[in-house]
Design a protein around this motif. Structure first.
Motif, mmCIF file in Angstrom:
data_model
loop_
_atom_site.group_PDB
_atom_site.id
_atom_site.type_symbol
_atom_site.label_atom_id
_atom_site.label_comp_id
_atom_site.label_asym_id
_atom_site.label_seq_id
_atom_site.Cartn_x
_atom_site.Cartn_y
_atom_site.Cartn_z
ATOM 1 N N PRO A 1 2.363 14.682 1.149
ATOM 2 C CA PRO A 1 0.998 14.182 1.212
ATOM 3 C C PRO A 1 0.074 15.237 1.824
ATOM 4 O O PRO A 1 0.538 16.201 2.436
ATOM 5 C CB PRO A 1 1.091 12.955 2.126
ATOM 6 N N THR B 1 1.118 4.166 -2.771
ATOM 7 C CA THR B 1 0.940 5.575 -2.415
ATOM 8 C C THR B 1 2.048 6.424 -3.026
ATOM 9 O O THR B 1 1.796 7.481 -3.607
ATOM 10 C CB THR B 1 0.911 5.736 -0.879
ATOM 11 N N ARG C 1 0.831 -1.205 0.000
ATOM 12 C CA ARG C 1 0.000 0.000 0.000
ATOM 13 C C ARG C 1 0.868 1.259 0.000
ATOM 14 O O ARG C 1 0.581 2.243 -0.686
ATOM 15 C CB ARG C 1 -0.960 -0.005 1.179
#
Length: 179
Positions: free
Chosen positions: A84, A52, A48
């Motif tokens: 982010p 990302t 994951r």
């Protein structure tokens, strides 16, 4: 994944690829190497995280690079521009396998990534989010000319983590490069 490839004297920085998954897993499996970058994680979580990082290339137009050692052709870490949602600024960060520690790779690669962030992305400030106990990363930040600017809590999901924010302006970085 298409994106820039940056070469330094000893490193190749390129967007992550599927073949880098094993390296990302090795980094996340080592308690010492993963201590300040989210801690030990199982392969499912690493997958994951890799998605990302690669997805940020498509959504933001920049993200962490995979770091390949030129001499061996091996994946040795990841570093580069990172921001982010909810991040405390425009960061150039790094994380390396222990086998790559102490060789100056973080400084060499981060310098190239900072050039990219300033010259191509147009960033006006570059920060490094570092926990106070992470003395090796503080030394890298200082070698890059960054200084402690402020303290900031990490955004979710990093519960109870507080960072010392090191950094410098683009102008400071440009002046340092001219020396």
């Amino acid at each position: 994944m298409r994106g820039p490839v940056i070469e330094t004297q000893r490193l190749i920085l390129r967007p992550p690829q599927a073949e880098d998954f094993a390296g990302f897993c090795a980094l996340a499996a080592d308690p010492e190497a993963a201590r300040f970058i989210g801690g030990v994680q199982p392969p499912e979580s690493v997958w994951r995280a890799l998605c990302t990082v690669t997805g940020a290339w498509a959504i933001r137009g920049f993200s962490m690079f995979s770091v390949i050692e030129k001499e061996s052709g091996n994946w040795i870490g990841r570093l580069g521009p990172w921001q982010p949602e909810g991040w405390p600024g425009t960061e150039v960060g790094w994380g390396f396998l222990k086998s790559a520690w102490g060789r100056g790779y973080a400084t060499e690669g981060a310098s190239a990534a900072m050039d990219y962030a300033v010259d191509i992305l147009g960033w006006s400030e570059i920060i490094h989010c570092i926990e106070a106990e992470n003395a090796p990363s503080i030394k890298v930040a200082e070698r890059l000319g960054s200084r402690k600017l402020r303290v900031s809590p990490a955004p979710p999901p990093f519960k109870d983590v507080v960072w010392d924010i090191y950094g410098q302006t683009a102008e400071d970085w440009r002046a340092r490069r001219r020396r």
